[in-house]
Each structure stands twice: as structure tokens, then as C-alpha cells.
Design an enzyme around this catalytic site. Structure first.
Site, PDB file in Angstrom:
ATOM      1  N   GLU B  61       0.808  -1.216   0.000  1.00 15.87           N
ATOM      2  CA  GLU B  61       0.000   0.000   0.000  1.00 15.87           C
ATOM      3  C   GLU B  61       0.840   1.264   0.000  1.00 15.87           C
ATOM      4  OE1 GLU B  61      -0.452  -2.577   2.045  1.00 15.87           O
ATOM      5  OE2 GLU B  61      -2.435  -3.366   1.545  1.00 15.87           O
ATOM      6  N   PHE B  87      -6.216  -0.933   5.374  1.00 18.98           N
ATOM      7  CA  PHE B  87      -5.020  -1.273   4.590  1.00 18.98           C
ATOM      8  C   PHE B  87      -4.289   0.010   4.170  1.00 18.98           C
ATOM      9  CE2 PHE B  87      -7.543  -5.186   2.845  1.00 18.98           C
ATOM     10  CZ  PHE B  87      -7.628  -5.683   4.127  1.00 18.98           C
ATOM     11  N   HIS B 130     -10.849  -4.478  10.882  1.00 18.97           N
ATOM     12  CA  HIS B 130     -11.561  -4.465   9.590  1.00 18.97           C
ATOM     13  C   HIS B 130     -12.882  -3.696   9.665  1.00 18.97           C
ATOM     14  CE1 HIS B 130      -8.644  -7.490   8.326  1.00 18.97           C
ATOM     15  NE2 HIS B 130      -9.103  -7.400   7.093  1.00 18.97           N
TER      16      HIS B 130
HETATM   17  C1  LIG Z   1      -2.220  -4.424   4.840  1.00 18.03           C
HETATM   18  C2  LIG Z   1      -3.168  -5.386   4.224  1.00 18.03           C
HETATM   19  N1  LIG Z   1      -3.391  -5.344   2.887  1.00 18.03           N
HETATM   20  C3  LIG Z   1      -4.253  -6.213   2.308  1.00 18.03           C
HETATM   21  C4  LIG Z   1      -4.905  -7.150   3.060  1.00 18.03           C
HETATM   22  C5  LIG Z   1      -5.883  -8.125   2.398  1.00 18.03           C
HETATM   23  N2  LIG Z   1      -5.396  -9.497   2.489  1.00 18.03           N
HETATM   24  C6  LIG Z   1      -5.897 -10.377   3.386  1.00 18.03           C
HETATM   25  S1  LIG Z   1      -5.161 -11.876   3.291  1.00 18.03           S
HETATM   26  C7  LIG Z   1      -4.164 -11.371   2.012  1.00 18.03           C
HETATM   27  C8  LIG Z   1      -3.178 -12.307   1.400  1.00 18.03           C
HETATM   28  C9  LIG Z   1      -2.077 -12.573   2.344  1.00 18.03           C
HETATM   29  O1  LIG Z   1      -1.199 -13.475   1.810  1.00 18.03           O
HETATM   30  P1  LIG Z   1      -0.197 -14.244   2.737  1.00 18.03           P
HETATM   31  O2  LIG Z   1       0.436 -13.291   3.690  1.00 18.03           O
HETATM   32  O3  LIG Z   1       0.699 -15.015   1.858  1.00 18.03           O
HETATM   33  O4  LIG Z   1      -1.108 -15.207   3.608  1.00 18.03           O
HETATM   34  P2  LIG Z   1      -2.048 -16.407   3.106  1.00 18.03           P
HETATM   35  O5  LIG Z   1      -3.432 -15.905   3.176  1.00 18.03           O
HETATM   36  O6  LIG Z   1      -1.622 -16.809   1.741  1.00 18.03           O
HETATM   37  O7  LIG Z   1      -1.819 -17.485   4.126  1.00 18.03           O
HETATM   38  C10 LIG Z   1      -4.435 -10.052   1.677  1.00 18.03           C
HETATM   39  C11 LIG Z   1      -3.751  -9.304   0.603  1.00 18.03           C
HETATM   40  C12 LIG Z   1      -4.667  -7.147   4.456  1.00 18.03           C
HETATM   41  N3  LIG Z   1      -5.275  -8.016   5.274  1.00 18.03           N
HETATM   42  N4  LIG Z   1      -3.796  -6.271   5.009  1.00 18.03           N
END
Ligand SMILES: Cc1ncc(C[n+]2csc(CCOP(=O)(O)OP(=O)(O)O)c2C)c(N)n1
Ligand SMILES: [Mg+2]
Lengths: 333, 326
Positions: B61, B87, B130
Site C-alpha cells: 500500500e 489497509f 476491519h
Molecule cells: C495491509 C493489508 N493489505 C491487504 C490485506 C488483504 N489481504 C488479506 S489476506 C491477504 C493475502 C495474504 O497473503 P499471505 O500473507 O501469503 O497469507 P495467506 O493468506 O496466503 O496465508 C491479503 C492481501 C490485508 N489483510 N492487510
């Protein structure tokens, strides 16, 4: 194969992993029965990371987790009834229903704050490493997904730990190997190139192989405790087919331990995941073939886990919602 | 007139902007466009027509906000969809220190025409991280326009203006409004900033409400009308710039002011509106003004704890009754 695990420990590890799995299956069923709002990121498919890694930690070791935290809680021995109650928003939950699925914590089991922001907790893991180094006992374990490497704070956290030799294990669960649901966009060829460029020791391990993870983490923890330094372990995982859903279902079916010895009955749309990637089935089959477990032994483990989950469910369902008049409590110490 | 949802209203505004201005580029396109209620062929058409300007960046972001600002200063018109507003907190420094200050610090030499879109508000089970309502945080940072639409027509018209605007604009969409249906003018249109809209006329109390609170106030108005109480609902639509004249004119008429806001009451938009009325129309007030807003505590996950602090129609009705019986 692993000299460091006795056969009793191997069975205990499988039992913990199965509890992590059955816990998530209960979470899905409770959501389907509309017992709570039902938005979750489940840990199914990651059990061979959190299970063998966290089962080794001691009381002074600190873990920080993410939105995909359920399995981490169970792996460290948190009461599954209290964890389920938290996910159902009940007063008897780990955080009295205030944190919910994304913000569970249990300081009595070594957890710090759990963040649902991508990159939200990796920096706090650095702080836990600093504190434990000052205090002279214990290490910090940062649990995070590959997506965290997209956020700038991951670089800052790694750099700080390397520069100040803080005792932090960076345990990355990389579920972006292939397929339609990739959670990171890293330009580096390998994820470990990032910590390596900051002079941090790195390892890559198959995240569906419980004993490989156990051994890699065991050696890393020994070194971190002895030398006070950061180590980065990338665990590579095939994403569970239901993991991207915000309202998860029993996408690959309710786990059937008999598939550990009867592959011919593996069926369904996602049979490949069950056959090749399900860490529970893989480990159970391995313990069987190596003679560490018997079919009856596995069935007995499963029966115990099911009993434990039935008790957890009963506890969570009996717990009421927190009283409305407490909404403003615990803002300040 | 066309009937459409809030979400598709915004998509129409975005479509018209992409079509008419080649400098418009979208960051975080996929989650803004896909699954928001467009027919499949229209969804596909978006990506076919404008694919090279629809970008899905890494979860970064901070640099997204910064690069949007850098690109805007160099002649682009970025539309950034951050997803959930919290975010965007990752990009706080960039938005507050760089984007909002760029024009002023350069003595007007630079401009940063961009839109930062975010989903905000109490969504149900979102817990503390959230469910953020960051409106007053942004309103407190100079140099950022702040838009909080409440209807599909306003969402479309105000988004069109936001993208045309030469200033950086924060555009807050309450998650619970996305599927709200409403009548919308046909074709391409733009709704001016700084012009409040009276969503319901009434004589007894001025209720200033934004975003989802407009819908709650409309529900409250139905209940109160049965008791012979007529509230006037003034929707400022944009917080920066704010139509203070329209708010004061309504208070001059009714003599009473209630501000409904979902954010924490402390230093809120509600506080600001009451201050403005106190400064400009105190003589018209027959009773102390009232805020229906959240107490200062993070939001809990449990439904009982969430509901008790969430401003809604019921709480507006109760507050109005109290104001009139005092
Ligand atoms: C700062 C932020 N940006 C975007 C999101 C939305 N978001 C929730 S889960 C996710 C993917 C996260 O990927 P990863 O860290 O690899 O974890 P996974 O869900 O694959 O286990 C995103 C982008 C968030 N929670 N926080
Ligand atoms: Mg991931």
C-alpha cells in the site's frame, strides 16, 4: 529417519496435527450451522508447518501470528474449546469474544498480538526478540505468509534483526507455489533471496513434510538460542483448494484417516491434493510404513482427537455472547 | 433514470472516466470490478477494453500511494482501490505527508489529481482492524478532498467528479452500501463537490448524516413520522469541501441539530459540524445539539458488543425523542 524424534514423539506430533485439522473442520461446520458470522482463513494444509515447528517451543518463547492463526494456536497447545469459543464470538473465548477469528491470542502459551493486516505482526516479532535477548531467555518466532514480503515492513524487520543479531526465527508459510491463488508478487527469483541479501541464514523446506520441518526448525532454534541471530525458513506449501474462500467449506471432504492406508478410496474433485499434498495423510502413511504406527493406533488417535473436539464444541456452544454493557471495557490498562 | 446498485454506479463512473480520459489508470482493479454485480460480459469488456490501465499491484500500500502521487504529478489520473480502509493506514505517511501537501509545498506549481478509494465502516464481524471509519482522520489532514456518498446516484456522480478533480480525493464507500439499489440519471454525469443534498425534508430536527447513516436516518424518519415528528435529513455528501451554508440553513429552519456518524465521536465529523453550527447559527438552536456516534473504544468481534456501539436507526430515533421531550 529423524534421530531427534522418538516414536512416542512422532505419534504425539501426528495427534497434534490431526487436532489442528479437526479443529478447522469444526470451524467450518459451526459456520455452516450459522453459529457465528463464518468468515475465516483456515489452516488446513499447513499442519506440517505449525505442528512440528511450534510443538518444540518452550514457555519463554514468543510467537506472533496472522489472519491464518487458528492452527498456530492449537499447535502451541491452546485450549481448543476456548479458541473455538473465540471464533464464535463467545465470552468464554480466548479474548472474551473481542478479537474473534483474526485476533486470537493466549499470552499464557507465548502468543503476542495477532494481526489481520498483512505485515501487521512481523515487526512485533522483532520486538519480542529484542525483549527476550535483554531478558536472557527465550526466542521469538515470526509466523507469516509469503504475502508479507510484499510489504515494506518485512524488509525493515529482517534488516533490523540482522544488524542487531536478534534471536528471531522467521517462519514463512509460502502457499504461492502455483495455481490461481497467488498471494505474493516477488521479483526476486527465490523468496529467500531477500533475507539472504541481508546476511540472514536461510533454509527452504517442504511444508507438507512434518519431520523435515521439525528437523529444520530444531536445528535453527538451537543455533538461534546459542548465537542470538535471526534465521529465515521458507516452508513451501501446495495451497489447500478451499483456502482462498472467505466462507470455507469442507472442500476436500472431512479428513478420513483410513485413506492413510487405503489410497484407492481417494476420490472427488480435489483428489490430487489429498493424494499428494495433504500433510496429515502423508505423515500418517509414513508412520504406518515405517512401523511407528499401526492402523488401530491411528484410529485410536483419531478417536481421542474427535472426543477432544466434541468437548471443545460443547464448551464453545455453552458459552454465551459477552454482555453488551461490557463493550467499553479493556480499552486501557 | 436507471436502477442500479451503489457498486455498479461506481463502475459506470469508472468506465466513463477510462473511456474519456487516457490518463486514468486503476490500481487494485480486480477486486473493485469483479464480483460487484456487473453482468459477466460487462466485466470482461472492462478488462478487454482497458486491460493495460487496470493494474493489480503487490500488497504494498505504501508504494502504491506514493507511486499514484508521483504519477499524478506527472500527468496521470490514478484511481487507487485500497480495499478495506485500514489497509491504507500502511500508506499513511505517503498520503498525509506527500499527497496532501504536494500542491501547497510547491506553492501551487504541482497538482496531484488522484482518487484513493476505500471500503470503510462496521461490516459485521470485522473486529477492530476491519471495521475502521477513518473519515475524521482524513478530514484532519489538509489538502485532501473527502467524499462519502450514500446513494447509487451520488456514488456515480461524485466518483466521476473525483476522477476529474485536480485534487487528491479520498473516496469512502461503506461496505454495507455496495448492494443498495437506487435510481440513477442516465448516461454520463458528474455531481459537484461541496453541495449538500436534502434527502428528506422536515420541520422538527435537522439530522446531518453521511454514508450509511443516511440510510439509517431515512429508516428512523419513517418511525418518527408515525409519531408526528418530521426530521430533515441533510447529506453533505462531501466532507471536504463541506456545504456549511446548507447545514446552517436547515438548522435555522428546524432549530435543532443531530449529527449521525458511524465513527468514534471524539474529534469527529459530527464534532466539526456541531462546532460550525455553534459558530454560525447558535442563535437558531432551541436545544443542545446531539451526536449519535460511537464511543471511543475499538470495535469488538462479538455481535452483542458490536451492536451496542453501532450507530443505527434505533439510536437515532431514541436520540430524537429525547431531544424533543426535554
Ligand atoms: C495491509 C493489508 N493489505 C491487504 C490485506 C488483504 N489481504 C488479506 S489476506 C491477504 C493475502 C495474504 O497473503 P499471505 O500473507 O501469503 O497469507 P495467506 O493468506 O496466503 O496465508 C491479503 C492481501 C490485508 N489483510 N492487510
Ligand atoms: Mg500466502
Amino acid at each position: 529417519m529423524t534421530a531427534s524424534l522418538t516414536s512416542g514423539e512422532r505419534l504425539a506430533l501426528l495427534e497434534r496435527m490431526l487436532l489442528m485439522r479437526r479443529f478447522e473442520e469444526e470451524v467450518i461446520s459451526a459456520a455452516a450451522a450459522h453459529k457465528y458470522i463464518g468468515r475465516n482463513h483456515l489452516y488446513i494444509g499447513h499442519e506440517a508447518v505449525g505442528g512440528p515447528a511450534l510443538i518444540q517451543l518452550g514457555a519463554r518463547d514468543v510467537t506472533h501470528s496472522t489472519h491464518r492463526n487458528h492452527g498456530h494456536m492449537i499447535a502451541r497447545g491452546v485450549d481448543p474449546g476456548k479458541a473455538l469459543a473465540e471464533i464464535m464470538g463467545r465470552v468464554g473465548g480466548l479474548c472474551g469474544g473481542r478479537g474473534g477469528t483474526w485476533h486470537m491470542t493466549d499470552p499464557t502459551k507465548g502468543f503476542g498480538s495477532t494481526s489481520a493486516m498483512v505485515g501487521g505482526s512481523i515487526g512485533m516479532s522483532v520486538g519480542a526478540g529484542f525483549a527476550r535477548k535483554q531478558q536472557g531467555e527465550g526466542v521469538s518466532v515470526a509466523l507469516f505468509g509469503d504475502g508479507v514480503l510484499d510489504e515494506g515492513i518485512s524488509y525493515e524487520a529482517l534488516n533490523y534483526c540482522s544488524k542487531f543479531s536478534l534471536p528471531v526465527l522467521f517462519l514463512c508459510e509460502n502457499n504461492s507455489q502455483e495455481g490461481a491463488h497467488i498471494t505474493s508478487m516477488l521479483a526476486a527469483k527465490r523468496l529467500t533471496d531477500v533475507p539472504a541479501s541481508l546476511d540472514i541464514e536461510t533454509h527452504v523446506v517442504d511444508g507438507s513434510d512434518a519431520e523435515a520441518v521439525h528437523e529444520t526448525v530444531r536445528q535453527a532454534l538451537a543455533k538461534i538460542r546459542a548465537d542470538s541471530c535471526p534465521i529465515f525458513i521458507e516452508t513451501q506449501l501446495a495451497r489447500w483448494p478451499g483456502s482462498h474462500q472467505m466462507r470455507p467449506e469442507h472442500t476436500t471432504g472431512v479428513t478420513d484417516v483410513t485413506l492413510a492406508w487405503d489410497e484407492t478410496r481417494i476420490a472427488g474433485e480435489h483428489d490430487d491434493w489429498v493424494r499428494s499434498h495433504d500433510p496429515i495423510r502423508k505423515y500418517a502413511a509414513k508412520l504406518l510404513s515405517s512401523g511407528a504406527a499401526t492402523k488401530d493406533g491411528l484410529l485410536a488417535i483419531d478417536a481421542r482427537v474427535k472426543e477432544q473436539m466434541a468437548a471443545a464444541r460443547a464448551y464453545a456452544e455453552a458459552s454465551p455472547f459477552p454482555p453488551a454493557q461490557t463493550a467499553l471495557e479493556n480499552v486501557f490498562a | 433514470m436507471a436502477r442500479k446498485t451503489f457498486a455498479t454506479g461506481m463502475l459506470d463512473a469508472l468506465g466513463h472516466s477510462l473511456q474519456q480520459d487516457p490518463s486514468v489508470a486503476v490500481f487494485g482493479a480486480w477486486s473493485f470490478i469483479v464480483g460487484r454485480g456487473l453482468p459477466a460480459e460487462q466485466e470482461e469488456a472492462f478488462f478487454e477494453k482497458y486491460g493495460d490501465r487496470l493494474i493489480d499491484p503487490p500488497t504494498s500500500e505504501s508504494v502504491i500511494a506514493a507511486m499514484a502521487t508521483g504519477a499524478a504529478v506527472c500527468g496521470m489520473r490514478p484511481f487507487v482501490n485500497f480495499g478495506t480502509s485500514s489497509f491504507a493506514f500502511e500508506a499513511w505517511n505517503q498520503i498525509i505527508n506527500e499527497t496532501g501537501n504536494a500542491r501547497f509545498m510547491s506553492n501551487g506549481q504541482l497538482k496531484a489529481p488522484l482518487v484513493f478509494h476505500m471500503y470503510c465502516g462496521i461490516r459485521g464481524g470485522g473486529a477492530a482492524q476491519h471495521s475502521q471509519s477513518p473519515q475524521s482522520m482524513f478530514a484532519n489532514a489538509p489538502g485532501l478532498e473527502l467524499v462519502m456518498p450514500s446513494t447509487p446516484a451520488d456514488a456515480q456522480g461524485l466518483l466521476r467528479t473525483a476522477i476529474k478533480s485536480d485534487n487528491p480525493t479520498i473516496f469512502l464507500t461503506h461496505t454495507k452500501l455496495l448492494q443498495w439499489m437506487g435510481d440513477t440519471p442516465d448516461g454520463d454525469f458528474a455531481t459537484p463537490f461541496g453541495k449538500a443534498d436534502v434527502k428528506r425534508a422536515g420541520r422538527d430536527i435537522t439530522v446531518v448524516a453521511t454514508s450509511l447513516m443516511v440510510r439509517e436516518a431515512l429508516t428512523a424518519a419513517e418511525t418518527l413520522a408515525k409519531e408526528g415528528i418530521e426530521i430533515e435529513i441533510v447529506d453533505p455528501r462531501t466532507i471536504v469541501p463541506l456545504d456549511t451554508a446548507a447545514i446552517c440553513a436547515s438548522v435555522e429552519k428546524t432549530g435543532r441539530l443531530l449529527v449521525a456518524e458511524e465513527a468514534v465521536a471524539t474529534c469527529s465529523i459530527a464534532s466539526e459540524i456541531i462546532t460550525i453550527v455553534a459558530e454560525h447559527a447558535l442563535h437558531a438552536l432551541k436545544a443542545p445539539p446531539v451526536r449519535v456516534a460511537r464511543p471511543s473504544a475499538p470495535l469488538a468481534y462479538a455481535p452483542t458488543l458490536e451492536k451496542v456501539v453501532t450507530p443505527d436507526a434505533e439510536k437515532i430515533v431514541a436520540a430524537v425523542r429525547r431531544m424533543l421531550t426535554k
